[in-house]
Write a protein that holds these residues in place. Structure first.
Motif, PDB file in Angstrom:
ATOM      1  N   SER A  78      -3.571  51.461  41.186  1.00 27.36           N
ATOM      2  CA  SER A  78      -2.257  51.153  40.609  1.00 27.36           C
ATOM      3  C   SER A  78      -1.117  51.669  41.490  1.00 27.36           C
ATOM      4  O   SER A  78      -0.031  51.107  41.487  1.00 27.36           O
ATOM      5  N   MET A 116      -0.511  48.835  43.969  1.00 28.71           N
ATOM      6  CA  MET A 116      -0.246  47.508  43.405  1.00 28.71           C
ATOM      7  C   MET A 116       1.112  47.397  42.723  1.00 28.71           C
ATOM      8  O   MET A 116       1.641  46.306  42.592  1.00 28.71           O
ATOM      9  N   CYS A 117       1.646  48.490  42.273  1.00 28.86           N
ATOM     10  CA  CYS A 117       2.933  48.464  41.559  1.00 28.86           C
ATOM     11  C   CYS A 117       2.912  47.415  40.452  1.00 28.86           C
ATOM     12  O   CYS A 117       3.846  46.630  40.303  1.00 28.86           O
ATOM     13  N   SER A 118       1.830  47.381  39.713  1.00 31.58           N
ATOM     14  CA  SER A 118       1.669  46.394  38.647  1.00 31.58           C
ATOM     15  C   SER A 118       1.361  47.080  37.330  1.00 31.58           C
ATOM     16  O   SER A 118       1.064  48.270  37.289  1.00 31.58           O
ATOM     17  N   ASP A 119       1.362  46.281  36.280  1.00 26.70           N
ATOM     18  CA  ASP A 119       1.027  46.828  34.968  1.00 26.70           C
ATOM     19  C   ASP A 119      -0.481  47.073  34.881  1.00 26.70           C
ATOM     20  O   ASP A 119      -1.270  46.579  35.687  1.00 26.70           O
ATOM     21  N   ARG A 124      -2.978  44.053  34.879  1.00 35.07           N
ATOM     22  CA  ARG A 124      -3.212  43.401  36.178  1.00 35.07           C
ATOM     23  C   ARG A 124      -4.105  44.261  37.069  1.00 35.07           C
ATOM     24  O   ARG A 124      -4.962  43.737  37.779  1.00 35.07           O
ATOM     25  N   VAL A 125      -3.923  45.578  37.028  1.00 33.17           N
ATOM     26  CA  VAL A 125      -4.775  46.475  37.806  1.00 33.17           C
ATOM     27  C   VAL A 125      -6.217  46.396  37.308  1.00 33.17           C
ATOM     28  O   VAL A 125      -7.152  46.310  38.108  1.00 33.17           O
ATOM     29  N   GLU A 176      -7.818  43.289  38.540  1.00 29.37           N
ATOM     30  CA  GLU A 176      -8.149  43.380  39.960  1.00 29.37           C
ATOM     31  C   GLU A 176      -9.439  44.169  40.155  1.00 29.37           C
ATOM     32  O   GLU A 176     -10.305  43.784  40.942  1.00 29.37           O
ATOM     33  N   HIS A 213      -6.149  45.873  49.715  1.00 35.30           N
ATOM     34  CA  HIS A 213      -5.524  47.069  49.155  1.00 35.30           C
ATOM     35  C   HIS A 213      -5.885  48.297  49.984  1.00 35.30           C
ATOM     36  O   HIS A 213      -7.016  48.399  50.454  1.00 35.30           O
ATOM     37  N   TYR A 227       9.261  36.823  48.310  1.00 35.02           N
ATOM     38  CA  TYR A 227       9.724  37.005  46.941  1.00 35.02           C
ATOM     39  C   TYR A 227      11.211  37.308  47.036  1.00 35.02           C
ATOM     40  O   TYR A 227      11.675  37.813  48.053  1.00 35.02           O
TER      41      TYR A 227
END
Length: 140
Positions: A21, A24-27, A30-31, A34, A73, A128
């Motif tokens: 995490s 990934m800087c994701s919620d 989503r982690v 993955e 990653h 982005y």
């Protein structure tokens, strides 16, 4: 790969989740998705570096054609950054798996890391809104 441990066989996925995490800087959802993909997809590999029985770094890869891999990653625990762990993990993986080409995509913050390792850097532009991305390629 004597020092890198295959995390697909590692029992404590919460530790893997926390480290993944960070890059990934994701919620959390989503982690978790993955991690599930890494565990179920044989074209992917997830490897970790341990120091004193503590997971301090991981790399996640997608295997391409023979000798080619995408570094999807890479994450090093905050307290262990800047100590060469990421560099050693990449070099160990490349040697153990006879990799001749590794590619990665990253943002401006990590370009210096890849540049120091000898990757060729190419801007992909603003992929982005407000975020320039870079393709990094390492050929042996």
């Amino acid at each position: 790969m004597a020092s890198l441990i295959n995390l697909k066989d590692f029992n404590d996925l919460s530790v893997v989740n926390n480290l993944l995490s960070e890059c990934m800087c994701s919620d959390e959802e989503r982690v978790n998705a993955e991690i599930t993909t890494y565990l179920e997809d044989n074209s992917r590999g997830l490897y970790g570096r341990f120091l004193n029985d503590e997971l301090v770094g991981l790399i996640g890869v997608i295997h391409g054609s023979i000798g080619e891999v995408e570094l999807k990653h890479i994450s090093i625990k905050q307290d262990y950054r800047g100590k060469g762990i990421g560099r050693r993990m990449i070099h160990e993986y490349v040697q153990a798996k006879n990799i001749v080409k590794m590619k990665a995509e990253t943002d401006k913050d990590a370009v210096g890391f890849y540049n120091k390792l000898g990757f060729t850097i190419m801007s992909l532009g603003e992929k982005y809104p407000g975020v320039e991305r870079f393709e990094c390629i390492f050929l042996l």
